[in-house]
Design a protein around this motif. Structure first.
Motif, PDB file in Angstrom:
ATOM      1  N   ALA A  74      -6.500  13.476   9.359  1.00  0.00           N
ATOM      2  CA  ALA A  74      -5.541  13.007  10.787  1.00  0.00           C
ATOM      3  C   ALA A  74      -6.471  13.141  11.818  1.00  0.00           C
ATOM      4  CB  ALA A  74      -4.583  14.735  10.816  1.00  0.00           C
ATOM      5  N   SER A  75      -6.125  12.632  12.992  1.00  0.00           N
ATOM      6  CA  SER A  75      -7.407  12.835  14.402  1.00  0.00           C
ATOM      7  C   SER A  75      -6.166  13.294  15.254  1.00  0.00           C
ATOM      8  CB  SER A  75      -7.977  11.414  14.550  1.00  0.00           C
ATOM      9  OG  SER A  75      -6.935  10.486  14.715  1.00  0.00           O
ATOM     10  N   TRP A  76      -6.588  12.928  16.859  1.00  0.00           N
ATOM     11  CA  TRP A  76      -5.382  13.813  17.721  1.00  0.00           C
ATOM     12  C   TRP A  76      -6.087  14.308  18.660  1.00  0.00           C
ATOM     13  CZ3 TRP A  76      -5.612  17.661  12.864  1.00  0.00           C
ATOM     14  CH2 TRP A  76      -6.407  18.686  13.919  1.00  0.00           C
ATOM     15  N   SER A  77      -5.795  14.392  19.831  1.00  0.00           N
ATOM     16  CA  SER A  77      -6.217  14.466  21.135  1.00  0.00           C
ATOM     17  C   SER A  77      -5.648  15.199  21.548  1.00  0.00           C
ATOM     18  CB  SER A  77      -7.335  13.397  21.292  1.00  0.00           C
ATOM     19  OG  SER A  77      -6.520  12.508  22.170  1.00  0.00           O
ATOM     20  N   SER A  78      -5.763  15.590  22.729  1.00  0.00           N
ATOM     21  CA  SER A  78      -4.908  15.597  24.344  1.00  0.00           C
ATOM     22  C   SER A  78      -6.123  15.275  25.050  1.00  0.00           C
ATOM     23  CB  SER A  78      -4.149  17.361  23.471  1.00  0.00           C
ATOM     24  OG  SER A  78      -4.944  18.316  24.246  1.00  0.00           O
ATOM     25  N   GLU A  79      -4.640  15.250  26.797  1.00  0.00           N
ATOM     26  CA  GLU A  79      -5.547  15.079  27.943  1.00  0.00           C
ATOM     27  C   GLU A  79      -4.284  15.276  28.563  1.00  0.00           C
ATOM     28  OE1 GLU A  79      -6.603  10.659  28.316  1.00  0.00           O
ATOM     29  OE2 GLU A  79      -4.950  10.336  27.128  1.00  0.00           O
ATOM     30  N   HIS A  80      -4.708  15.735  29.902  1.00  0.00           N
ATOM     31  CA  HIS A  80      -3.946  15.098  31.518  1.00  0.00           C
ATOM     32  C   HIS A  80      -4.052  14.176  31.712  1.00  0.00           C
ATOM     33  CE1 HIS A  80      -4.446  19.990  32.143  1.00  0.00           C
ATOM     34  NE2 HIS A  80      -5.571  20.008  31.785  1.00  0.00           N
ATOM     35  N   ILE A  81      -2.992  13.938  32.288  1.00  0.00           N
ATOM     36  CA  ILE A  81      -1.986  13.084  31.942  1.00  0.00           C
ATOM     37  C   ILE A  81      -1.097  13.373  34.402  1.00  0.00           C
ATOM     38  CG2 ILE A  81      -2.469  11.807  30.704  1.00  0.00           C
ATOM     39  CD1 ILE A  81       0.947  11.402  30.228  1.00  0.00           C
ATOM     40  N   ASP A  82      -0.842  11.902  34.864  1.00  0.00           N
ATOM     41  CA  ASP A  82       0.216  11.909  35.675  1.00  0.00           C
ATOM     42  C   ASP A  82       1.156  11.687  34.787  1.00  0.00           C
ATOM     43  OD1 ASP A  82      -1.831  12.835  37.669  1.00  0.00           O
ATOM     44  OD2 ASP A  82      -2.586  10.866  37.835  1.00  0.00           O
ATOM     45  N   HIS A  83       2.360  12.139  35.054  1.00  0.00           N
ATOM     46  CA  HIS A  83       3.332  11.295  34.572  1.00  0.00           C
ATOM     47  C   HIS A  83       5.174  11.182  35.392  1.00  0.00           C
ATOM     48  CE1 HIS A  83       6.339  10.773  31.139  1.00  0.00           C
ATOM     49  NE2 HIS A  83       6.931  12.125  31.600  1.00  0.00           N
ATOM     50  N   ASP A  84       5.187  10.695  35.817  1.00  0.00           N
ATOM     51  CA  ASP A  84       6.479  10.281  36.347  1.00  0.00           C
ATOM     52  C   ASP A  84       7.807  10.140  35.531  1.00  0.00           C
ATOM     53  OD1 ASP A  84       9.083  10.059  37.885  1.00  0.00           O
ATOM     54  OD2 ASP A  84       7.682   8.088  39.200  1.00  0.00           O
ATOM     55  N   PRO A  85       8.714  10.935  35.031  1.00  0.00           N
ATOM     56  CA  PRO A  85       9.872  10.567  34.117  1.00  0.00           C
ATOM     57  C   PRO A  85      10.612   9.429  34.868  1.00  0.00           C
ATOM     58  CG  PRO A  85       9.609  13.043  35.292  1.00  0.00           C
ATOM     59  CD  PRO A  85       8.523  12.305  35.827  1.00  0.00           C
ATOM     60  N   ASP A  86      10.962   9.404  35.979  1.00  0.00           N
ATOM     61  CA  ASP A  86      11.081   8.818  36.646  1.00  0.00           C
ATOM     62  C   ASP A  86      10.640   6.631  36.570  1.00  0.00           C
ATOM     63  OD1 ASP A  86      13.635  10.311  36.192  1.00  0.00           O
ATOM     64  OD2 ASP A  86      13.022  10.657  38.789  1.00  0.00           O
ATOM     65  N   SER A  87       9.967   6.792  35.681  1.00  0.00           N
ATOM     66  CA  SER A  87       8.870   5.531  36.224  1.00  0.00           C
ATOM     67  C   SER A  87       8.928   4.434  35.048  1.00  0.00           C
ATOM     68  CB  SER A  87       7.379   6.204  36.239  1.00  0.00           C
ATOM     69  OG  SER A  87       6.561   4.597  36.244  1.00  0.00           O
ATOM     70  N   SER A 111       0.659  -1.261  -0.029  1.00  0.00           N
ATOM     71  CA  SER A 111      -0.278   0.000  -0.466  1.00  0.00           C
ATOM     72  C   SER A 111       0.682   1.428  -0.293  1.00  0.00           C
ATOM     73  CB  SER A 111      -0.891   0.010   1.388  1.00  0.00           C
ATOM     74  OG  SER A 111      -2.051   0.903   1.619  1.00  0.00           O
ATOM     75  N   ARG A 112      -0.007   2.345  -0.581  1.00  0.00           N
ATOM     76  CA  ARG A 112       1.002   3.492  -1.017  1.00  0.00           C
ATOM     77  C   ARG A 112       0.861   3.969   0.604  1.00  0.00           C
ATOM     78  NH1 ARG A 112      -0.360   7.172  -4.921  1.00  0.00           N
ATOM     79  NH2 ARG A 112      -2.660   6.642  -4.521  1.00  0.00           N
ATOM     80  N   PHE A 113      -0.445   3.481   1.361  1.00  0.00           N
ATOM     81  CA  PHE A 113      -0.725   4.456   2.299  1.00  0.00           C
ATOM     82  C   PHE A 113       0.442   3.852   3.986  1.00  0.00           C
ATOM     83  CE2 PHE A 113      -4.617   4.593  -0.582  1.00  0.00           C
ATOM     84  CZ  PHE A 113      -4.472   6.271  -0.443  1.00  0.00           C
ATOM     85  N   VAL A 114       0.911   4.989   4.678  1.00  0.00           N
ATOM     86  CA  VAL A 114       1.538   4.944   6.269  1.00  0.00           C
ATOM     87  C   VAL A 114       0.437   5.345   7.014  1.00  0.00           C
ATOM     88  CG1 VAL A 114       3.635   4.833   7.089  1.00  0.00           C
ATOM     89  CG2 VAL A 114       3.164   4.143   4.027  1.00  0.00           C
ATOM     90  N   ARG A 115       0.143   4.913   8.247  1.00  0.00           N
ATOM     91  CA  ARG A 115       0.404   5.684   9.237  1.00  0.00           C
ATOM     92  C   ARG A 115       1.467   5.776  10.285  1.00  0.00           C
ATOM     93  NH1 ARG A 115      -5.240   4.356  12.176  1.00  0.00           N
ATOM     94  NH2 ARG A 115      -5.084   2.649  10.594  1.00  0.00           N
ATOM     95  N   LEU A 116       1.866   6.830  10.369  1.00  0.00           N
ATOM     96  CA  LEU A 116       2.187   7.477  11.105  1.00  0.00           C
ATOM     97  C   LEU A 116       1.626   7.459  12.858  1.00  0.00           C
ATOM     98  CD1 LEU A 116       5.317   8.198  11.855  1.00  0.00           C
ATOM     99  CD2 LEU A 116       5.242  10.201  10.903  1.00  0.00           C
ATOM    100  N   ARG A 117       2.060   6.376  14.104  1.00  0.00           N
ATOM    101  CA  ARG A 117       1.754   6.666  15.059  1.00  0.00           C
ATOM    102  C   ARG A 117       2.504   7.928  15.988  1.00  0.00           C
ATOM    103  NH1 ARG A 117      -0.581   0.781  16.453  1.00  0.00           N
ATOM    104  NH2 ARG A 117      -2.565   1.338  14.219  1.00  0.00           N
ATOM    105  N   VAL A 118       2.490   8.606  16.834  1.00  0.00           N
ATOM    106  CA  VAL A 118       3.434   9.475  17.672  1.00  0.00           C
ATOM    107  C   VAL A 118       2.647   9.574  19.251  1.00  0.00           C
ATOM    108  CG1 VAL A 118       4.639  11.832  18.035  1.00  0.00           C
ATOM    109  CG2 VAL A 118       4.432  10.285  15.321  1.00  0.00           C
TER     110      VAL A 118
END
Length: 115
Positions: free
Chosen positions: A81-94, A7-14
């Motif tokens: 394209a579709s995208w969303s944003s949400e608040h999360i708890d994040h611990d960079p050392d986790s 397929s010429r179509f590629v899904r890029l997930r970020v």
């Protein structure tokens, strides 16, 4: 699939995790972008202004545009394209946050030659 059947179509997930260091600046930037959009109907503009003022995740969603990410990439055209944003708890050392972690989807298994 051989080369002719690929397929010429590629899904890029970020996936990004951003730290909002200045909510006021983020909100102001989103409001400026909304004000500069001549094609946005007034009813939608009012709703969007309220959303970005009340929620920094909404403000960020109005400022991050997938088209902007790929518009300068030669040889490609954004189809969907579709995208969303949400608040999360994040611990960079986790250990729970592993950038290389598989999401367990079927696509991953096929890419790894398992499926």
């Amino acid at each position: 699939m051989n080369t002719e059947e690929t397929s010429r179509f590629v899904r890029l997930r970020v996936e990004l995790v951003l730290e909002v260091e200045n909510e006021g600046e983020l909100t102001k930037a989103a409001l400026r972008r909304l004000a500069a959009d001549p094609e946005l109907p007034q009813e939608e503009r009012s709703h969007a202004e309220s959303a970005v003022t009340e929620d920094t995740a909404e403000a960020l969603a109005y400022l991050v545009d997938p088209f902007d990410l790929v518009s300068e990439v030669p040889g490609v055209e954004l189809q969907q394209a579709s995208w969303s944003s949400e608040h999360i708890d994040h611990d960079p050392d986790s250990l729970d946050w592993d950038v290389d972690e598989d999401d367990g989807g079927e696509d991953d298994e096929e890419e790894d030659g398992i499926g």
